[in-house]
Design a protein around this motif. Structure first.
Motif, short mmCIF file in Angstrom:
data_model
loop_
_atom_site.label_atom_id
_atom_site.label_comp_id
_atom_site.label_asym_id
_atom_site.label_seq_id
_atom_site.Cartn_x
_atom_site.Cartn_y
_atom_site.Cartn_z
N ARG A 45 -80.53 53.23 93.05
CA ARG A 45 -79.94 54.41 93.79
C ARG A 45 -78.25 53.98 93.48
O ARG A 45 -77.56 55.13 93.34
N ILE A 46 -78.03 52.79 93.64
CA ILE A 46 -76.48 52.20 93.44
C ILE A 46 -76.43 51.05 92.61
O ILE A 46 -77.04 50.19 92.82
N VAL A 47 -75.61 51.41 91.61
CA VAL A 47 -75.16 50.08 90.57
C VAL A 47 -73.94 49.32 91.19
O VAL A 47 -72.90 50.16 91.36
N HIS A 48 -73.96 48.00 91.54
CA HIS A 48 -72.65 47.36 92.04
C HIS A 48 -72.21 46.67 90.94
O HIS A 48 -72.75 45.79 90.18
N PHE A 49 -71.08 47.05 90.73
CA PHE A 49 -70.41 46.27 89.64
C PHE A 49 -69.65 45.07 90.33
O PHE A 49 -68.45 44.80 89.81
N HIS A 50 -70.72 44.18 90.63
CA HIS A 50 -70.22 42.90 91.26
C HIS A 50 -69.90 41.89 90.15
O HIS A 50 -70.95 41.53 89.50
N GLY A 51 -68.72 41.55 89.82
CA GLY A 51 -68.21 40.65 88.80
C GLY A 51 -68.23 41.43 87.45
O GLY A 51 -66.94 41.92 87.47
N PRO A 52 -69.14 41.37 86.49
CA PRO A 52 -68.78 42.20 85.12
C PRO A 52 -68.34 43.38 85.48
O PRO A 52 -69.09 44.37 86.16
N LYS A 53 -67.58 44.10 84.64
CA LYS A 53 -66.96 45.35 84.56
C LYS A 53 -67.14 45.92 83.24
O LYS A 53 -67.29 45.27 82.25
N PRO A 54 -67.13 47.22 83.10
CA PRO A 54 -67.46 47.75 81.77
C PRO A 54 -66.51 47.36 80.77
O PRO A 54 -66.61 46.75 79.46
N ASP A 55 -65.12 47.07 81.10
CA ASP A 55 -64.01 46.31 80.21
C ASP A 55 -64.03 44.82 80.24
O ASP A 55 -62.95 44.25 79.78
N ASP A 56 -64.74 44.22 81.10
CA ASP A 56 -64.60 42.66 81.49
C ASP A 56 -66.02 42.03 81.79
O ASP A 56 -66.19 41.83 82.96
N GLY A 57 -66.54 41.87 80.59
CA GLY A 57 -67.85 41.02 80.88
C GLY A 57 -69.09 41.77 80.74
O GLY A 57 -69.99 41.17 80.37
N LEU A 58 -69.38 43.02 80.86
CA LEU A 58 -70.33 43.69 80.82
C LEU A 58 -70.76 43.85 79.16
O LEU A 58 -71.79 43.68 78.93
N LYS A 59 -69.95 44.10 78.24
CA LYS A 59 -70.33 44.22 76.87
C LYS A 59 -70.85 42.87 76.34
O LYS A 59 -71.64 42.77 75.57
N GLU A 60 -70.24 41.81 76.98
CA GLU A 60 -70.73 40.27 76.52
C GLU A 60 -72.27 40.19 76.92
O GLU A 60 -72.80 39.45 76.30
N ILE A 61 -72.38 40.60 78.30
CA ILE A 61 -73.94 40.75 78.62
C ILE A 61 -74.61 41.39 77.74
O ILE A 61 -75.74 40.78 77.23
N ALA A 62 -74.27 42.68 77.46
CA ALA A 62 -75.09 43.58 76.72
C ALA A 62 -75.46 43.03 75.21
O ALA A 62 -76.44 43.54 74.73
N THR A 63 -74.52 42.27 74.76
CA THR A 63 -74.64 41.91 73.45
C THR A 63 -75.04 40.38 73.48
O THR A 63 -75.03 39.82 72.12
N CYS A 64 -75.37 39.94 74.52
CA CYS A 64 -75.93 38.37 74.55
C CYS A 64 -74.68 37.21 74.01
O CYS A 64 -75.22 36.54 73.30
N ASP A 65 -73.68 37.67 74.15
CA ASP A 65 -72.46 36.92 73.76
C ASP A 65 -72.34 35.62 74.41
O ASP A 65 -71.57 35.44 75.43
N THR A 66 -73.18 34.59 74.11
CA THR A 66 -73.18 33.34 74.96
C THR A 66 -71.89 32.55 74.75
O THR A 66 -71.43 31.77 75.73
N HIS A 67 -70.90 32.91 73.72
CA HIS A 67 -69.59 32.10 73.72
C HIS A 67 -68.60 32.69 74.73
O HIS A 67 -67.87 31.89 75.24
#
Length: 112
Positions: A50-72
């Motif tokens: 029902r609610i997605v909480h942007f705790h930590g990663p944000k669309p412009d800071d960290g979320l793209k890295e998770i989505a692309t599995c950027d381990t570096h």
């Protein structure tokens, strides 16, 4: 979560949040949590969120890295735990979905 507890505490005239309210995970879903291993699990979880909480990663800071599995990026980030959990446990599926939805639903703005 805290706001809800304060509201209900005020409504009851109480001085403490000893009987605090805890929302179910689907009302406070984190962008790096695991959606499930098979399509049935994924569809079940998505239908309940029902609610997605942007705790930590944000669309412009960290979320793209998770989505692309950027381990570096995960190693160099202050969000190491969240990035590692999203990459390791979910292979970035939830983050990728949230990025697509954010792009679709965010307000379209123009520069002045």
């Amino acid at each position: 979560q805290g706001w809800l507890n304060q509201y209900y505490m005020y409504q009851k005239g109480e001085k403490s949040t000893a009987d605090y309210l805890v929302l179910p995970p689907t009302w406070n879903w984190k962008v790096y949590w695991d959606l499930g291993r098979n399509s049935d699990q994924v569809h079940q979880v998505l239908s309940e969120i029902r609610i997605v909480h942007f705790h930590g990663p944000k669309p412009d800071d960290g979320l793209k890295e998770i989505a692309t599995c950027d381990t570096h990026a995960a190693v160099d980030s202050t969000l190491v735990g969240e990035l590692a959990e999203g990459i390791c446990c979910d292979q970035g599926k939830m983050a990728a979905l949230i990025l697509r939805l954010n792009e679709k639903w965010k307000p379209k703005t123009k520069r002045w």
